[in-house]
Design an enzyme around this catalytic site. Structure first.
Site, short mmCIF file in Angstrom:
data_model
loop_
_atom_site.label_atom_id
_atom_site.label_comp_id
_atom_site.label_asym_id
_atom_site.label_seq_id
_atom_site.Cartn_x
_atom_site.Cartn_y
_atom_site.Cartn_z
CE1 TYR A 1 -18.14 24.81 -26.50
CE2 TYR A 1 -15.77 25.04 -26.26
CZ TYR A 1 -16.96 25.46 -26.81
OH TYR A 1 -16.96 26.52 -27.69
CE LYS B 1 -17.96 24.13 -29.97
NZ LYS B 1 -18.89 24.59 -31.02
#
Length: 250
Positions: A152, A156
């Site tokens: 993640y 991001k």
């Protein structure tokens, strides 16, 4: 305030959480909103129309280029060419790095980063042709590193690099490209994180609030307000930026 009268907005991952709050906010300010999600969008659309706004729901898989192209073409036909794109679709598949599976790595990168690439690349064709566009993508505080979120965090962080680059390439066509990086926001996603570490959502929020300068966690509507600003002409000279919305956390 009607900053988006006569504007068409596409919001991905808009069935719940930050995406739903953003769709509602843009519609409340006059935009016709295409509500996209991989599952049912009826609730968000119903809330917008009940409030007197204009919205249509579309099932779209942002990891599938054909699905994105077909959906954006349908939106252009039904509502008009898009002026605003909010890349919000995202998932988590958390685990410590030493046991993070390749499937969980690939799936999170595909939805959170490649999905934004697909949507931005299709949307920019409309925006460049009309010499106007606003693209706002969701990054995260996790881009700075977060235990159990290597996949993640990488996705991001990638959003921030993608945003900076698109701002350079699309700026000459009057397309602004920015990102918003939320901290802890009370959503189904953070509730799932709480469950992963064996806590209730309420206890997890209390723990996070205690180390946040503002003394609380954020709400989806607070992120939606920042997205709305970046999507508006009030932010006409803001591009290539990532704005953290995290209650002052460091």
């Amino acid at each position: 305030m009607h900053r988006f009268t006569d504007k068409v907005a596409i919001v991905t991952g808009a069935a719940q959480g930050i995406g739903a709050a953003t769709a509602l906010r843009l519609a409340a300010e006059g935009a016709s909103v295409a509500v996209l999600d991989r599952s049912c969008t009826d609730e968000t659309v119903a809330q917008i129309t009940a409030a007197g706004g204009v919205a249509l729901g579309y099932v779209c898989d942002v990891t599938d280029r054909t699905s994105v192209q077909t959906t954006f073409d349908a939106t252009a036909s039904d509502l008009g060419h898009p002026h605003i794109l909010v890349n919000n679709a995202g998932i988590t598949r958390d685990d410590l790095f030493f046991r993070l599976s390749e499937d969980d790595w690939s799936t999170v990168l595909s939805v959170n980063l490649t999905g934004a690439y697909h949507c931005a690349q299709v949307a920019q064709k409309f925006m460049v042709a009309q010499r106007y566009g606003k693209i706002v993508s969701l990054s995260s505080r996790s881009a700075l590193g977060n235990r159990g979120q290597a996949n993640y965090a990488a996705a991001k962080a990638g959003i921030q690099g993608l945003t900076a680059t698109l701002a350079i390439e699309l700026g000459p066509y009057n397309v602004n490209v920015n990102a918003v990086a939320p901290g802890y926001i009370a959503t189904a996603m953070t509730a799932a994180t709480a469950d992963r570490v064996g806590m209730t959502a309420e206890d997890h929020q209390t723990m996070v609030a205690e180390r946040t300068p503002l003394g609380r966690v954020g709400q989806p509507e607070e992120v939606a307000a920042v997205i709305a600003f970046l999507a508006s002409d009030e932010a006409s000279y803001v591009s290539g930026q990532t704005l953290y919305v995290n209650g002052g956390a460091r």
